[in-house]
Each structure stands twice: as C-alpha cells, then as structure tokens.
Design an enzyme around this catalytic site. Structure first.
Site, mmCIF file in Angstrom:
data_model
loop_
_atom_site.group_PDB
_atom_site.id
_atom_site.type_symbol
_atom_site.label_atom_id
_atom_site.label_comp_id
_atom_site.label_asym_id
_atom_site.label_seq_id
_atom_site.Cartn_x
_atom_site.Cartn_y
_atom_site.Cartn_z
ATOM 1 C CB THR A 26 -38.254 5.068 27.596
ATOM 2 O OG1 THR A 26 -38.679 6.426 27.705
ATOM 3 C CG2 THR A 26 -39.285 4.184 28.302
ATOM 4 C CB THR A 29 -30.323 0.274 29.347
ATOM 5 O OG1 THR A 29 -30.676 -1.088 29.110
ATOM 6 C CG2 THR A 29 -28.806 0.397 29.342
ATOM 7 C CG ASP A 81 -33.758 5.626 24.232
ATOM 8 O OD1 ASP A 81 -33.946 4.844 25.174
ATOM 9 O OD2 ASP A 81 -34.666 6.058 23.501
ATOM 10 N N GLY A 82 -31.705 3.359 25.326
ATOM 11 C CA GLY A 82 -31.447 1.935 25.139
ATOM 12 C C GLY A 82 -31.944 1.469 23.788
ATOM 13 C CD GLU A 103 -37.826 4.812 23.273
ATOM 14 O OE1 GLU A 103 -37.569 4.419 24.411
ATOM 15 O OE2 GLU A 103 -38.032 4.046 22.328
ATOM 16 C CE LYS A 121 -31.522 -5.457 25.324
ATOM 17 N NZ LYS A 121 -31.816 -4.127 25.771
HETATM 18 C C1 5RP Z 1 -38.448 1.566 24.961
HETATM 19 C C2 5RP Z 1 -37.212 1.139 24.266
HETATM 20 C C3 5RP Z 1 -36.086 0.658 25.100
HETATM 21 O O1 5RP Z 1 -34.992 1.455 24.874
HETATM 22 C C4 5RP Z 1 -35.774 -0.745 24.733
HETATM 23 O O2 5RP Z 1 -36.964 -1.502 24.896
HETATM 24 C C5 5RP Z 1 -34.660 -1.329 25.586
HETATM 25 O O3 5RP Z 1 -35.100 -1.464 26.902
HETATM 26 P P1 5RP Z 1 -34.174 -2.069 28.045
HETATM 27 O O4 5RP Z 1 -33.091 -1.083 28.284
HETATM 28 O O5 5RP Z 1 -35.118 -2.221 29.209
HETATM 29 O O6 5RP Z 1 -33.662 -3.393 27.556
HETATM 30 O O7 5RP Z 1 -37.085 1.189 23.071
HETATM 31 O O8 5RP Z 1 -39.446 1.916 24.038
#
Ligand code: 5RP
Length: 230
Positions: A26, A29, A81-82, A103, A121
């Site tokens: 989610t 990314t 996942d991001g 997640e 990150k």
């Molecule tokens: C959602 C998350 C996302 O992976 C995290 O917030 C990174 O989001 P983005 O890719 O928009 O920077 O943990 O619960």
C-alpha cells in the site's frame, strides 16, 4: 520522486515469476508496482495477489489482477511493499498510509519481502518518521500510558498524536482501529521497542517491521541500489 518510486517498482517486478502468489503493498510506491504488474497480467502473466488495503484491492481489481485472501491460502511467495524508513539492518517503519496491520500479516505470511523506495527512505536509525501504533479505541488512555512505559523502558521519548483524517475526524484503519503516531526522533534499539509494544493489550500492531524485509530496492539520482539482508 515519483519517477524514482516507479523505477524501484519496475526493478522489483523483475523478481516476479509466472504462477507466483503475491502480497501487494500500500502507498504511492506500491501503487506503481500494482500498476506495472497490471500491465504484465494484461500481456499474459498469471499471478494471484493478496492486497494489504482496500485501496490496493480497488486498484488491483481495476488493473485486472486476480485476487485471493489469506483465508483461502495460507502463504505467499513474495510481498512487494513500500516503507516510510529503512535502516541498514533492513528493519522498517511502515504505516504512514495506515495499512500497517494488514501489511505486516501479509509480509509475515510471505517467503520473501521486497521493499521498494526512493533513497530518501534509507536512514542510519529509525525514528525520524513518526512511528504508527495501531490501537483499539477502547481504553485509549490506559493504552497510551502503557505505551509511554514501553518507550521509557526502550530509552525513547516523544509526543504521541492520535492520527486524524483530512476531514479532521479521527483516522480509522481498514480494521476499524485508530492510530497513534509517536514522534520519537531516534529509536536506538528498534527490536527491543517492537517487543515491548507487541505485548501491550490495547496495541493491535505497530509499524516496526523487524526481520521481515529480505531485500530493499532503493532508487536514487545515481540509479538503483539493491540491498540484501545479511
Ligand atoms: C502504508 C505504508 C507505506 O508503504 C509507506 O507509508 C510508504 O508509502 P509511500 O510509498 O507512499 O511513501 O506503510 O501503510
């Protein structure tokens, strides 16, 4: 930044094989990954996905990706996942998008987790990003006190803010819970804090992902860097 996120997603897509059962993350990314996976599916790749949020479910359905649940199957080959932060041990802070509970369930049910991110990150120590802690609304003051005690034991301190949505109302997760964002600054011992938070009854889950990510794909101005957990 969005271009970097897409590059990381595209690199992770190279790890996907026909027939795989995938966890679909989610966030902005992960959204690129689902988009690119949809293109593959439309050109004949056969995969099945478990989305980590209702938002990802809607996107994956619109992209034509076959979906299942962790009620129907009990394990996944790969989750992509991001993350909000990644440290050098590949421990993560997640939950900025509020999907941390699903997640973590999905990542824990997967043989492998690949994190995709732009290189902003990548951090020396977790904690500059506020740590999301998903809590049960019942007994909130008692849960906050228990969390504060856990922070003291782990040697961290900081403000706890109940997350609100854009409309000003309290943010409610897909599971019907609330989120406390803890502004800790620097978490010296993330595995210890994770353990202390996990045993608090009113805490459903927290955003420290310890030992779950096996690979991180970081996209930056200099190109893509793939880091494996040692
Ligand atoms: C959602 C998350 C996302 O992976 C995290 O917030 C990174 O989001 P983005 O890719 O928009 O920077 O943990 O619960």
């Amino acid at each position: 930044m969005d271009g970097l996120k897409r590059q990381a997603a595209a690199r992770a897509l190279e790890e996907v094989r026909d027939g795989m059962k995938l966890g679909l993350g989610t966030g902005s990314t992960a959204k690129h990954f689902v988009d690119l996976l949809g293109e593959k599916v439309r050109s004949g790749m056969k995969v099945v996905g478990v989305p980590t949020s209702e938002a990802t479910r809607a996107q994956a359905e619109a992209c034509g990706i076959a979906l299942t649940t962790l009620d129907e199957i009990d394990h996944l080959d790969l989750t992509i996942d991001g993350a909000d932060e990644v440290d050098h041990a590949l421990n993560l802070i997640k939950g900025g998008g509020g999907a941390l509970l699903r997640e973590k369930i999905v990542a824990a049910a997967s043989d492998r987790m690949i994190v995709i991110a732009d290189d902003s990150k990548w951090v020396d120590a977790l904690g500059r990003f506020p740590l999301p802690i998903e809590v049960i609304p019942f007994g909130l003051a008692a849960t906050r006190a228990a969390i504060a005690k856990a922070f003291a034991e782990a040697g961290v301190a900081g403000q706890m803010v109940l997350r609100t949505a854009r409309d000003g109302h309290v943010f409610v997760t897909d599971g019907g819970h609330w989120i406390i964002d803890a502004h800790l600054g620097r978490i010296g011992d993330a595995p210890r804090l994770a353990g202390l938070l996990s045993v608090i009854p009113g805490v459903v889950e927290h955003g420290l992902f310890i030992g779950l990510a096996g690979t991180v794909v970081l996209a930056g101005a200099q190109g893509i860097r793939v880091v494996e957990r040692r």
